[in-house]
Design a protein around this motif. Structure first.
Motif, PDB file in Angstrom:
ATOM      1  N   LYS A 249       0.749  -1.179   0.041  1.00  6.44           N
ATOM      2  CA  LYS A 249       0.047  -0.020  -0.124  1.00  6.44           C
ATOM      3  C   LYS A 249       1.064   1.050   0.007  1.00  6.44           C
ATOM      4  O   LYS A 249       2.069   1.362   0.809  1.00  6.44           O
ATOM      5  CB  LYS A 249      -0.889  -0.057   1.153  1.00  6.44           C
TER       6      LYS A 249
ATOM      7  N   ILE B 158       1.381   5.420   0.790  1.00  6.18           N
ATOM      8  CA  ILE B 158       0.851   6.473   1.285  1.00  6.18           C
ATOM      9  C   ILE B 158       1.870   7.460   0.684  1.00  6.18           C
ATOM     10  O   ILE B 158       2.993   7.243   1.208  1.00  6.18           O
ATOM     11  CB  ILE B 158       0.740   6.329   2.639  1.00  6.18           C
TER      12      ILE B 158
ATOM     13  N   ARG C  96      -6.050   4.399  10.440  1.00 10.16           N
ATOM     14  CA  ARG C  96      -5.815   3.649   9.236  1.00 10.16           C
ATOM     15  C   ARG C  96      -4.880   2.584   9.134  1.00 10.16           C
ATOM     16  O   ARG C  96      -4.949   1.525   8.472  1.00 10.16           O
ATOM     17  CB  ARG C  96      -5.269   4.905   8.230  1.00 10.16           C
TER      18      ARG C  96
ATOM     19  N   TYR D 143      -5.409  -1.217   7.966  1.00  4.71           N
ATOM     20  CA  TYR D 143      -4.610  -1.879   6.831  1.00  4.71           C
ATOM     21  C   TYR D 143      -3.969  -3.438   7.544  1.00  4.71           C
ATOM     22  O   TYR D 143      -4.204  -4.238   6.685  1.00  4.71           O
ATOM     23  CB  TYR D 143      -3.234  -1.043   6.469  1.00  4.71           C
TER      24      TYR D 143
ATOM     25  N   LEU E  72       3.201  -1.499   4.040  1.00  5.67           N
ATOM     26  CA  LEU E  72       2.793  -0.196   3.757  1.00  5.67           C
ATOM     27  C   LEU E  72       4.273   0.407   3.494  1.00  5.67           C
ATOM     28  O   LEU E  72       5.304   0.528   4.069  1.00  5.67           O
ATOM     29  CB  LEU E  72       2.357   0.745   5.174  1.00  5.67           C
TER      30      LEU E  72
ATOM     31  N   LEU F 291       5.297   4.662   2.754  1.00  5.64           N
ATOM     32  CA  LEU F 291       5.024   5.968   2.991  1.00  5.64           C
ATOM     33  C   LEU F 291       6.113   6.599   2.078  1.00  5.64           C
ATOM     34  O   LEU F 291       7.482   6.362   2.353  1.00  5.64           O
ATOM     35  CB  LEU F 291       5.057   6.530   4.413  1.00  5.64           C
TER      36      LEU F 291
ATOM     37  N   ALA G 295      -1.010   6.342  -5.769  1.00  2.00           N
ATOM     38  CA  ALA G 295      -0.993   6.326  -4.228  1.00  2.00           C
ATOM     39  C   ALA G 295      -2.579   5.816  -3.788  1.00  2.00           C
ATOM     40  O   ALA G 295      -3.336   6.005  -4.340  1.00  2.00           O
ATOM     41  CB  ALA G 295      -0.788   7.484  -3.440  1.00  2.00           C
ATOM     42  N   ASP G 296      -2.272   4.966  -2.726  1.00  2.00           N
ATOM     43  CA  ASP G 296      -3.824   4.427  -2.194  1.00  2.00           C
ATOM     44  C   ASP G 296      -4.256   5.651  -1.339  1.00  2.00           C
ATOM     45  O   ASP G 296      -5.567   5.560  -0.915  1.00  2.00           O
ATOM     46  CB  ASP G 296      -3.368   3.293  -1.538  1.00  2.00           C
ATOM     47  N   TRP G 297      -3.410   6.515  -0.803  1.00  2.00           N
ATOM     48  CA  TRP G 297      -3.829   7.435   0.114  1.00  2.00           C
ATOM     49  C   TRP G 297      -2.852   8.616   0.043  1.00  2.00           C
ATOM     50  O   TRP G 297      -1.589   8.090   0.244  1.00  2.00           O
ATOM     51  CB  TRP G 297      -3.725   6.675   1.613  1.00  2.00           C
ATOM     52  N   SER G 298      -3.337   9.882   0.282  1.00  2.00           N
ATOM     53  CA  SER G 298      -2.516  10.874   0.026  1.00  2.00           C
ATOM     54  C   SER G 298      -2.676  11.694   1.513  1.00  2.00           C
ATOM     55  O   SER G 298      -3.793  12.022   1.826  1.00  2.00           O
ATOM     56  CB  SER G 298      -2.617  11.945  -1.075  1.00  2.00           C
ATOM     57  N   ILE G 299      -1.788  11.939   2.214  1.00  5.87           N
ATOM     58  CA  ILE G 299      -2.196  12.648   3.523  1.00  5.87           C
ATOM     59  C   ILE G 299      -1.315  13.741   3.660  1.00  5.87           C
ATOM     60  O   ILE G 299      -0.272  14.004   3.080  1.00  5.87           O
ATOM     61  CB  ILE G 299      -1.576  11.520   4.776  1.00  5.87           C
TER      62      ILE G 299
END
Length: 159
Positions: free
Chosen positions: A72, A74, A91, A95, A103, A105, A121-125
């Protein structure tokens, strides 16, 4: 869990190296954790938009080469979802619970991240709308991952 942080550039300041090393040591109680650095491109002043895109593309290729299959992704981006420490912990826990225990990052360089990388990306933070030097962001992120595991495991630390 298996957490990887991929960063553009090397840490130069002793205090940042020491801080990151301290949180890496603390994280070893909770997870497999590693940091992979990729080379950054020279960024002279007055770059054209095209030159910026070329630099970001080269850095993105280096980043993607470090990310194995089935992970994943991020990305940290100023325009990403604003997250609290509790939301990040939740989160990460989700996961792990649902089988996504690998993961990665990603922290970009001084110019940020290429759009092609953000799109994968699966998630942008984001930890806020302020701009932080990417080297300092490495320390902040490592501390927040440690804090997330403390929250997940109901250990004292988070206030």
């Amino acid at each position: 869990m298996d957490i990887q942080v991929v960063c553009v550039g090397k840490l130069k300041e002793k205090y940042l190296k020491q801080g990151v090393a301290e949180y890496q040591k603390r994280l070893s109680k909770y997870t497999k954790f590693k940091i992979d650095e990729v080379g950054d491109e020279a960024t002279p002043d007055n770059l054209s938009d095209h030159e910026i895109e070329q630099i970001l593309a080269k850095e993105a290729d280096r980043i993607l080469a470090k990310i194995g299959p089935g992970r994943k992704i991020i990305v940290l981006a100023i325009e990403g979802d604003l997250v609290s420490s509790e939301q990040l912990a939740d989160r990460i826990n989700q996961y792990a619970t649902y089988g996504d225990s690998k993961l990665t990052l990603v922290i970009g360089g001084s110019l940020g991240l290429a759009e092609k990388l953000k799109a994968q990306a699966d998630w942008s933070i984001s930890f806020g709308r302020i701009t932080l030097p990417h080297q300092l962001m490495r320390l902040v992120l490592t501390e927040q991952i440690y804090r997330a595991f403390r929250i997940i495991n109901h250990h004292a630390y988070h206030k």
